[in-house]
Design a protein around this motif. Structure first.
Motif, PDB file in Angstrom:
ATOM      1  N   ARG A  17       1.094  -1.346  -0.075  1.00 26.25           N
ATOM      2  CA  ARG A  17      -0.128  -0.249   0.175  1.00 26.25           C
ATOM      3  C   ARG A  17       1.374   1.308  -0.224  1.00 26.25           C
ATOM      4  NH1 ARG A  17      -3.723  -3.104   3.886  1.00 26.25           N
ATOM      5  NH2 ARG A  17      -5.336  -3.682   2.145  1.00 26.25           N
ATOM      6  N   ALA A  18       2.292   1.240   0.483  1.00 26.20           N
ATOM      7  CA  ALA A  18       3.410   3.080   0.895  1.00 26.20           C
ATOM      8  C   ALA A  18       3.194   2.904  -0.522  1.00 26.20           C
ATOM      9  CB  ALA A  18       3.958   2.659   2.520  1.00 26.20           C
ATOM     10  N   TYR A  19       3.956   1.472  -1.399  1.00 27.82           N
ATOM     11  CA  TYR A  19       5.348   1.166  -2.636  1.00 27.82           C
ATOM     12  C   TYR A  19       3.332   2.188  -3.805  1.00 27.82           C
ATOM     13  CZ  TYR A  19       6.338   1.463  -7.536  1.00 27.82           C
ATOM     14  OH  TYR A  19       6.705   1.118  -8.174  1.00 27.82           O
ATOM     15  N   LEU A  20       1.853   1.844  -3.677  1.00 27.91           N
ATOM     16  CA  LEU A  20       1.497   1.883  -4.500  1.00 27.91           C
ATOM     17  C   LEU A  20       0.745   4.181  -4.297  1.00 27.91           C
ATOM     18  CD1 LEU A  20      -0.720   1.382  -7.146  1.00 27.91           C
ATOM     19  CD2 LEU A  20      -2.165   1.024  -6.000  1.00 27.91           C
ATOM     20  N   ALA A  21       1.042   3.958  -2.373  1.00 31.73           N
ATOM     21  CA  ALA A  21      -0.030   5.805  -2.919  1.00 31.73           C
ATOM     22  C   ALA A  21       1.624   6.112  -2.562  1.00 31.73           C
ATOM     23  CB  ALA A  21       0.807   5.727  -0.952  1.00 31.73           C
ATOM     24  N   GLU A  22       3.121   5.945  -2.637  1.00 33.26           N
ATOM     25  CA  GLU A  22       4.156   6.934  -3.655  1.00 33.26           C
ATOM     26  C   GLU A  22       3.109   7.087  -4.963  1.00 33.26           C
ATOM     27  OE1 GLU A  22       7.952   5.650  -3.040  1.00 33.26           O
ATOM     28  OE2 GLU A  22       7.228   5.012  -1.246  1.00 33.26           O
ATOM     29  N   VAL A  23       3.328   5.869  -5.874  1.00 35.68           N
ATOM     30  CA  VAL A  23       3.056   6.187  -7.682  1.00 35.68           C
ATOM     31  C   VAL A  23       1.188   6.662  -7.822  1.00 35.68           C
ATOM     32  CG1 VAL A  23       2.638   4.460  -9.598  1.00 35.68           C
ATOM     33  CG2 VAL A  23       4.193   4.656  -7.449  1.00 35.68           C
ATOM     34  N   LEU A  24       0.185   6.138  -7.148  1.00 32.88           N
ATOM     35  CA  LEU A  24      -1.397   6.241  -7.131  1.00 32.88           C
ATOM     36  C   LEU A  24      -1.650   6.977  -5.450  1.00 32.88           C
ATOM     37  CD1 LEU A  24      -3.470   6.789  -9.114  1.00 32.88           C
ATOM     38  CD2 LEU A  24      -4.475   4.476  -8.779  1.00 32.88           C
ATOM     39  N   PRO A  25      -1.215   8.091  -5.305  1.00 35.22           N
ATOM     40  CA  PRO A  25      -1.955   8.654  -4.105  1.00 35.22           C
ATOM     41  C   PRO A  25      -3.493   8.762  -3.883  1.00 35.22           C
ATOM     42  CG  PRO A  25      -0.561  10.192  -4.949  1.00 35.22           C
ATOM     43  CD  PRO A  25      -1.000   9.246  -6.325  1.00 35.22           C
ATOM     44  N   THR A  26      -4.057   8.664  -4.841  1.00 32.60           N
ATOM     45  CA  THR A  26      -5.654   8.666  -4.406  1.00 32.60           C
ATOM     46  C   THR A  26      -6.290   7.541  -4.145  1.00 32.60           C
ATOM     47  OG1 THR A  26      -5.781   9.339  -6.731  1.00 32.60           O
ATOM     48  CG2 THR A  26      -5.547  11.141  -4.989  1.00 32.60           C
ATOM     49  N   PHE A  27      -5.707   5.929  -4.969  1.00 27.57           N
ATOM     50  CA  PHE A  27      -5.768   5.147  -4.736  1.00 27.57           C
ATOM     51  C   PHE A  27      -7.152   4.743  -3.455  1.00 27.57           C
ATOM     52  CE2 PHE A  27      -2.403   3.328  -1.764  1.00 27.57           C
ATOM     53  CZ  PHE A  27      -3.267   1.928  -1.352  1.00 27.57           C
ATOM     54  N   ASP A  28      -8.242   4.125  -3.914  1.00 25.96           N
ATOM     55  CA  ASP A  28      -9.136   3.742  -3.243  1.00 25.96           C
ATOM     56  C   ASP A  28      -8.335   2.193  -2.290  1.00 25.96           C
ATOM     57  OD1 ASP A  28     -11.021   2.586  -1.965  1.00 25.96           O
ATOM     58  OD2 ASP A  28     -12.573   3.177  -3.246  1.00 25.96           O
ATOM     59  N   ARG A  29      -8.267   2.146  -0.626  1.00 26.43           N
ATOM     60  CA  ARG A  29      -7.825   1.866  -0.201  1.00 26.43           C
ATOM     61  C   ARG A  29      -8.458   1.206   0.050  1.00 26.43           C
ATOM     62  NH1 ARG A  29      -5.014   5.508  -0.647  1.00 26.43           N
ATOM     63  NH2 ARG A  29      -3.144   6.247  -0.114  1.00 26.43           N
ATOM     64  N   ASP A  30      -9.727   1.003  -0.100  1.00 24.94           N
ATOM     65  CA  ASP A  30     -10.851  -0.095   0.439  1.00 24.94           C
ATOM     66  C   ASP A  30     -11.263  -1.250  -0.538  1.00 24.94           C
ATOM     67  OD1 ASP A  30     -11.719   0.804   2.854  1.00 24.94           O
ATOM     68  OD2 ASP A  30     -13.515   2.122   2.027  1.00 24.94           O
ATOM     69  N   ARG A  31     -10.866  -0.519  -1.676  1.00 29.14           N
ATOM     70  CA  ARG A  31     -11.729  -1.682  -3.320  1.00 29.14           C
ATOM     71  C   ARG A  31     -10.211  -2.273  -4.193  1.00 29.14           C
ATOM     72  NH1 ARG A  31     -15.828   1.142  -6.874  1.00 29.14           N
ATOM     73  NH2 ARG A  31     -14.218   3.652  -6.753  1.00 29.14           N
ATOM     74  N   VAL A  32      -8.850  -1.362  -3.664  1.00 30.53           N
ATOM     75  CA  VAL A  32      -7.832  -2.421  -4.047  1.00 30.53           C
ATOM     76  C   VAL A  32      -6.710  -3.479  -3.089  1.00 30.53           C
ATOM     77  CG1 VAL A  32      -5.406  -1.851  -4.610  1.00 30.53           C
ATOM     78  CG2 VAL A  32      -7.691  -0.167  -5.785  1.00 30.53           C
TER      79      VAL A  32
END
Length: 146
Positions: free
Chosen positions: A90-105
């Motif tokens: 999740r930390a990696y994806l947050a760097e790449v796509l900060p607004t990703f949906d933490r509930d559905r991804v």
């Protein structure tokens, strides 16, 4: 480029569309370069049709991959996927796509994204932007001239 790269449900890795036959596609594995038929009863999806959930609107996969390419300077992601925790992913994806949906991804989705990216980089398929269609370029030139 992403329109011709396919994911086939139940089969690991990614596949390049080589040809179309009657009721089937001829695909080539990006891992071992073997060719085989993929039939219509298999769930086949083009990477160009995939999007990631965000808090606002879905982001096309090409944009996520392009962002990953910028972050990694065109190199593979050096994360050990088998040992990575859900928080690491999740930390990696947050760097790449900060607004990703933490509930559905889910972490499994992030692992798949990173493995796909690494596979594409290893096969020198890093031009994630879609080339405009011939008709689109003519329209764009006409609009620019006006």
């Amino acid at each position: 480029m992403l329109k011709t790269i396919l994911s086939i449900s139940g089969k690991p890795g990614l596949y390049k569309l080589v040809s179309r036959g009657k009721n089937m596609l001829i695909v080539e594995s990006l891992v071992d370069k073997k060719r085989f038929p993929a039939y219509g009863n298999e769930k086949i999806i083009s990477l160009g049709d995939i999007a990631m959930y965000t808090d606002t609107e879905d982001v096309p996969l090409k944009d996520v991959l392009t962002s990953m390419k910028k972050k990694e300077n065109g190199e593979v992601v050096k994360m050990e996927l088998k040992k990575a925790t859900a928080d690491d992913l999740r930390a990696y994806l947050a760097e790449v796509l900060p607004t990703f949906d933490r509930d559905r991804v889910y972490p499994s989705d992030i692992k798949k994204l990173i493995s796909w990216y690494n596979l594409l980089v290893k096969n020198n398929m890093t031009d994630f932007e879609e080339a405009p269609e011939a008709g689109e370029t003519a329209e764009a030139k006409t609009e620019a001239a006006e």
